[in-house]
Write a protein that holds these residues in place. Sequence first.
Motif, PDB file in Angstrom:
ATOM      1  N   VAL A  64     -30.218  -5.735  34.554  1.00 52.14           N
ATOM      2  CA  VAL A  64     -29.741  -5.654  35.929  1.00 52.14           C
ATOM      3  C   VAL A  64     -29.198  -4.248  36.149  1.00 52.14           C
ATOM      4  O   VAL A  64     -28.186  -3.864  35.558  1.00 52.14           O
ATOM      5  N   TYR A  65     -29.910  -3.477  36.940  1.00 53.32           N
ATOM      6  CA  TYR A  65     -29.480  -2.118  37.275  1.00 53.32           C
ATOM      7  C   TYR A  65     -28.692  -2.213  38.574  1.00 53.32           C
ATOM      8  O   TYR A  65     -29.231  -2.615  39.606  1.00 53.32           O
ATOM      9  N   LEU A  66     -27.423  -1.844  38.534  1.00 53.66           N
ATOM     10  CA  LEU A  66     -26.619  -1.980  39.740  1.00 53.66           C
ATOM     11  C   LEU A  66     -25.694  -0.795  39.912  1.00 53.66           C
ATOM     12  O   LEU A  66     -25.276  -0.160  38.940  1.00 53.66           O
ATOM     13  N   HIS A  67     -25.387  -0.506  41.179  1.00 51.49           N
ATOM     14  CA  HIS A  67     -24.485   0.584  41.510  1.00 51.49           C
ATOM     15  C   HIS A  67     -23.063   0.244  41.070  1.00 51.49           C
ATOM     16  O   HIS A  67     -22.673  -0.935  41.023  1.00 51.49           O
ATOM     17  N   GLN A  68     -22.293   1.263  40.819  1.00 55.28           N
ATOM     18  CA  GLN A  68     -20.907   1.079  40.392  1.00 55.28           C
ATOM     19  C   GLN A  68     -20.020   0.494  41.482  1.00 55.28           C
ATOM     20  O   GLN A  68     -18.935  -0.012  41.198  1.00 55.28           O
ATOM     21  N   ASP A  69     -20.502   0.540  42.749  1.00 57.48           N
ATOM     22  CA  ASP A  69     -19.720  -0.008  43.861  1.00 57.48           C
ATOM     23  C   ASP A  69     -20.213  -1.380  44.312  1.00 57.48           C
ATOM     24  O   ASP A  69     -19.941  -1.817  45.427  1.00 57.48           O
ATOM     25  N   VAL A  70     -20.928  -2.076  43.426  1.00 52.92           N
ATOM     26  CA  VAL A  70     -21.454  -3.410  43.743  1.00 52.92           C
ATOM     27  C   VAL A  70     -20.657  -4.478  42.996  1.00 52.92           C
ATOM     28  O   VAL A  70     -20.426  -4.369  41.785  1.00 52.92           O
ATOM     29  N   SER A  71     -20.246  -5.498  43.717  1.00 51.04           N
ATOM     30  CA  SER A  71     -19.582  -6.656  43.124  1.00 51.04           C
ATOM     31  C   SER A  71     -20.479  -7.872  43.298  1.00 51.04           C
ATOM     32  O   SER A  71     -20.897  -8.175  44.421  1.00 51.04           O
ATOM     33  N   ILE A  72     -20.788  -8.559  42.202  1.00 48.15           N
ATOM     34  CA  ILE A  72     -21.625  -9.762  42.260  1.00 48.15           C
ATOM     35  C   ILE A  72     -20.725 -10.969  42.500  1.00 48.15           C
ATOM     36  O   ILE A  72     -19.914 -11.334  41.648  1.00 48.15           O
ATOM     37  N   LEU A  73     -20.875 -11.581  43.663  1.00 42.91           N
ATOM     38  CA  LEU A  73     -20.033 -12.708  44.053  1.00 42.91           C
ATOM     39  C   LEU A  73     -20.552 -14.043  43.525  1.00 42.91           C
ATOM     40  O   LEU A  73     -19.769 -14.961  43.265  1.00 42.91           O
ATOM     41  N   HIS A  74     -21.852 -14.165  43.403  1.00 43.64           N
ATOM     42  CA  HIS A  74     -22.494 -15.441  43.087  1.00 43.64           C
ATOM     43  C   HIS A  74     -22.281 -15.791  41.612  1.00 43.64           C
ATOM     44  O   HIS A  74     -22.871 -15.175  40.717  1.00 43.64           O
ATOM     45  N   LYS A  75     -21.440 -16.789  41.354  1.00 46.31           N
ATOM     46  CA  LYS A  75     -21.070 -17.135  39.984  1.00 46.31           C
ATOM     47  C   LYS A  75     -22.283 -17.565  39.145  1.00 46.31           C
ATOM     48  O   LYS A  75     -22.317 -17.357  37.938  1.00 46.31           O
ATOM     49  N   GLY A  76     -23.281 -18.167  39.792  1.00 51.29           N
ATOM     50  CA  GLY A  76     -24.463 -18.630  39.069  1.00 51.29           C
ATOM     51  C   GLY A  76     -25.569 -17.587  38.987  1.00 51.29           C
ATOM     52  O   GLY A  76     -26.722 -17.921  38.691  1.00 51.29           O
ATOM     53  N   PHE A  77     -25.226 -16.323  39.201  1.00 54.54           N
ATOM     54  CA  PHE A  77     -26.209 -15.239  39.253  1.00 54.54           C
ATOM     55  C   PHE A  77     -27.076 -15.183  37.992  1.00 54.54           C
ATOM     56  O   PHE A  77     -28.305 -15.099  38.075  1.00 54.54           O
ATOM     57  N   ILE A  78     -26.461 -15.205  36.828  1.00 53.30           N
ATOM     58  CA  ILE A  78     -27.205 -15.042  35.576  1.00 53.30           C
ATOM     59  C   ILE A  78     -28.223 -16.160  35.400  1.00 53.30           C
ATOM     60  O   ILE A  78     -29.411 -15.923  35.140  1.00 53.30           O
ATOM     61  N   LYS A  79     -27.764 -17.408  35.564  1.00 60.66           N
ATOM     62  CA  LYS A  79     -28.663 -18.545  35.412  1.00 60.66           C
ATOM     63  C   LYS A  79     -29.801 -18.487  36.419  1.00 60.66           C
ATOM     64  O   LYS A  79     -30.975 -18.723  36.075  1.00 60.66           O
ATOM     65  N   ASP A  80     -29.483 -18.161  37.665  1.00 58.90           N
ATOM     66  CA  ASP A  80     -30.505 -18.140  38.713  1.00 58.90           C
ATOM     67  C   ASP A  80     -31.544 -17.048  38.462  1.00 58.90           C
ATOM     68  O   ASP A  80     -32.745 -17.266  38.649  1.00 58.90           O
ATOM     69  N   ILE A  81     -31.099 -15.867  38.051  1.00 59.09           N
ATOM     70  CA  ILE A  81     -32.036 -14.774  37.777  1.00 59.09           C
ATOM     71  C   ILE A  81     -32.959 -15.142  36.619  1.00 59.09           C
ATOM     72  O   ILE A  81     -34.186 -14.980  36.697  1.00 59.09           O
ATOM     73  N   VAL A  82     -32.392 -15.635  35.528  1.00 56.67           N
ATOM     74  CA  VAL A  82     -33.207 -16.005  34.367  1.00 56.67           C
ATOM     75  C   VAL A  82     -34.181 -17.114  34.724  1.00 56.67           C
ATOM     76  O   VAL A  82     -35.372 -17.069  34.363  1.00 56.67           O
ATOM     77  N   LEU A 148     -28.940  -3.293  43.696  1.00 54.09           N
ATOM     78  CA  LEU A 148     -29.113  -4.179  42.545  1.00 54.09           C
ATOM     79  C   LEU A 148     -30.595  -4.443  42.346  1.00 54.09           C
ATOM     80  O   LEU A 148     -31.279  -4.878  43.275  1.00 54.09           O
ATOM     81  N   MET A 149     -31.078  -4.155  41.144  1.00 52.67           N
ATOM     82  CA  MET A 149     -32.480  -4.367  40.802  1.00 52.67           C
ATOM     83  C   MET A 149     -32.526  -5.036  39.432  1.00 52.67           C
ATOM     84  O   MET A 149     -32.134  -4.434  38.425  1.00 52.67           O
ATOM     85  N   ALA A 150     -32.972  -6.279  39.374  1.00 53.08           N
ATOM     86  CA  ALA A 150     -33.059  -7.024  38.121  1.00 53.08           C
ATOM     87  C   ALA A 150     -34.512  -7.061  37.659  1.00 53.08           C
ATOM     88  O   ALA A 150     -35.422  -7.283  38.461  1.00 53.08           O
ATOM     89  N   THR A 151     -34.740  -6.834  36.369  1.00 52.11           N
ATOM     90  CA  THR A 151     -36.107  -6.801  35.837  1.00 52.11           C
ATOM     91  C   THR A 151     -36.244  -7.694  34.613  1.00 52.11           C
ATOM     92  O   THR A 151     -35.275  -7.960  33.897  1.00 52.11           O
ATOM     93  N   GLN A 152     -37.488  -8.131  34.377  1.00 48.69           N
ATOM     94  CA  GLN A 152     -37.779  -8.826  33.122  1.00 48.69           C
ATOM     95  C   GLN A 152     -38.835  -8.082  32.302  1.00 48.69           C
ATOM     96  O   GLN A 152     -39.204  -8.522  31.211  1.00 48.69           O
ATOM     97  N   TYR A 153     -39.321  -6.975  32.823  1.00 49.76           N
ATOM     98  CA  TYR A 153     -40.228  -6.096  32.093  1.00 49.76           C
ATOM     99  C   TYR A 153     -39.713  -4.671  32.216  1.00 49.76           C
ATOM    100  O   TYR A 153     -39.022  -4.334  33.182  1.00 49.76           O
ATOM    101  N   ASP A 154     -40.063  -3.830  31.266  1.00 51.88           N
ATOM    102  CA  ASP A 154     -39.595  -2.452  31.274  1.00 51.88           C
ATOM    103  C   ASP A 154     -40.696  -1.489  31.695  1.00 51.88           C
ATOM    104  O   ASP A 154     -41.796  -1.505  31.126  1.00 51.88           O
ATOM    105  N   LEU A 155     -40.397  -0.662  32.673  1.00 50.67           N
ATOM    106  CA  LEU A 155     -41.234   0.466  33.050  1.00 50.67           C
ATOM    107  C   LEU A 155     -40.321   1.680  33.149  1.00 50.67           C
ATOM    108  O   LEU A 155     -39.194   1.557  33.643  1.00 50.67           O
TER     109      LEU A 155
END
Length: 220
Positions: A64-82, A148-155
């Motif tokens: 998860v590439y995110l800016h330093q001024d970003v706050s993730i509010l969604h508690k289930g973020f990790i589970k949902d992204i995966v 916020l940019m979440a990836t499952q592959y690397d480029l």
Amino acid sequence: MDQRRMAFITCVNQEVLYQKSLKFINRLEVPEDIQIECIPIKNAPSLTKGYNKGMQQTQAKYKVYLHQDVSILHKGFIKDIVTLFQMHEEIGMLGVIGARTLPSDGVWWKTYHGAGKVYDNHSGKMGMINFQDDKKSIEHVACVDGLLMATQYDLPWQEKLFDGWHFYDISQCFDFQKAGYKVAVPYQHMPWCVHDCGIVNLDGYDHYRKIFLKNFLKTQ
């Protein structure tokens, strides 16, 4: 690549902002089968160089590439992204807001076909930007915003072309699609993130916009 690990990668030049962002990451619900790590890249010369460095420092499949001024509010973020990535192997990248079609000038927020939502104060006042189609659980898009940019592959990120702070995100979205992956924005009941960016500094924006148009839209 460790399929049970998620890395949060952030370029940091203001420690106070990063510590606030980190507090929200540490409040997220972490599934039992997932480990998380946070990778701050201090004083990177550009976001692309910083993100490439962060990518090389972890074996996490999910990043998860995110800016330093970003706050993730969604508690289930990790589970949902995966879960979304596991359900959709064709999706290489997820974001929280973006454009289904990119205008010919390359400025994504001018699109008539937006997707997603976020709390944002780029105008100087905090409010919700909402482009979401509530009928769709996930929307395929041309690009997502780099907050916020979440990836499952690397480029690799295009650090030679984009050696500043603009168009690193849109170019990466195009590179993912060129590699055969889709970019998408999931449904959010409420915005998953707050982007506390303040009025955005657009110095250099037009320079990198022209680089993007020359190298990515010349055949579009």
